[in-house]
Design an enzyme around this catalytic site. Structure first.
Site, PDB file in Angstrom:
ATOM      1  N   ARG A  58       0.812  -1.184   0.104  1.00  0.00           N
ATOM      2  CA  ARG A  58      -0.074   0.001  -0.162  1.00  0.00           C
ATOM      3  C   ARG A  58       0.725   1.115  -0.050  1.00  0.00           C
ATOM      4  O   ARG A  58       0.504   2.365  -0.606  1.00  0.00           O
ATOM      5  CB  ARG A  58      -0.749   0.010   1.062  1.00  0.00           C
ATOM      6  CG  ARG A  58      -2.113  -1.194   0.865  1.00  0.00           C
ATOM      7  CD  ARG A  58      -2.942  -1.165   2.281  1.00  0.00           C
ATOM      8  NE  ARG A  58      -2.291  -1.601   3.307  1.00  0.00           N
ATOM      9  CZ  ARG A  58      -2.047  -2.859   3.666  1.00  0.00           C
ATOM     10  NH1 ARG A  58      -2.572  -3.896   3.202  1.00  0.00           N
ATOM     11  NH2 ARG A  58      -1.538  -2.977   4.995  1.00  0.00           N
ATOM     12  N   GLU A  95       6.716 -10.339  16.065  1.00  0.00           N
ATOM     13  CA  GLU A  95       6.221 -10.758  17.160  1.00  0.00           C
ATOM     14  C   GLU A  95       6.493 -12.369  17.050  1.00  0.00           C
ATOM     15  O   GLU A  95       6.944 -12.691  18.213  1.00  0.00           O
ATOM     16  CB  GLU A  95       4.818 -10.347  17.482  1.00  0.00           C
ATOM     17  CG  GLU A  95       4.311 -10.772  18.830  1.00  0.00           C
ATOM     18  CD  GLU A  95       2.801 -10.494  18.941  1.00  0.00           C
ATOM     19  OE1 GLU A  95       2.459 -10.922  19.923  1.00  0.00           O
ATOM     20  OE2 GLU A  95       2.463  -9.783  18.077  1.00  0.00           O
TER      21      GLU A  95
END
Length: 171
Positions: A58, A95
């Site tokens: 994007r 993560e």
């Protein structure tokens, strides 16, 4: 115009507990998209930007439009194995695991003044990786322009010293 009105919350995407900030309503509205591009570019109009490093995917949408406004070149920063030429690669921690970004090895020069563009700043891992790739060239990094900043995740601390310009901030 309140650009926040064009951001849709999608609960539990891409996994439970995550609220995804969907920008597609903003993209489909010509006035909102145009205004967001103008506002993202505005602080950098007189900054001597020679290249925009737009982060997949994007970031390409905003980066391309901003490059036209600023009269500069556009450099794609992509996920691994997407660029057709030899690349530099930077891996970064997520993560759960790692990811990487790549840039063509001839994308920038030491004389370039670069602006990194992406849609969302979350934890800062992607932006940190793009910053590291720009540094490999010895180019000057002018800052980063972001549509959305998820400030509650604390990425600004991780990106100490980098000028960040975000249009929509979620605290």
């Amino acid at each position: 115009m309140d650009l926040r009105a064009f951001i849709r919350d999608v609960p539990d995407f891409p996994r439970p507990g995550i609220t995804f900030k969907d920008i597609t309503p903003l993209l489909r509205d010509p006035a909102a998209f145009s205004m967001s591009v103008e506002r993202l570019a505005a602080p950098f109009r007189d900054a001597g930007i020679t290249r925009i490093a737009a982060i997949e995917s994007r970031g390409f949408l905003f980066g391309g439009a901003m490059a036209r406004l600023l009269g500069c070149g556009l450099v794609p920063v992509r996920k691994p194995a997407k660029l057709p030429w030899t690349t530099y690669r930077h891996e970064y921690e997520l993560e759960y695991g790692t990811d990487a970004l790549e840039i063509h090895d001839d994308a920038l020069e030491t004389a370039d003044r670069v602006l990194i563009v992406d849609d969302v700043l979350a934890t800062g891992g992607t932006l940190s990786a793009a910053r590291a790739l720009v540094a490999l060239f010895g180019a000057e990094l002018a800052g980063a322009a972001l549509l959305i900043e998820l400030a509650f995740l604390g990425a600004r601390k991780r990106l100490d010293g980098l000028e960040l310009h975000s249009l929509i901030r979620y605290d």
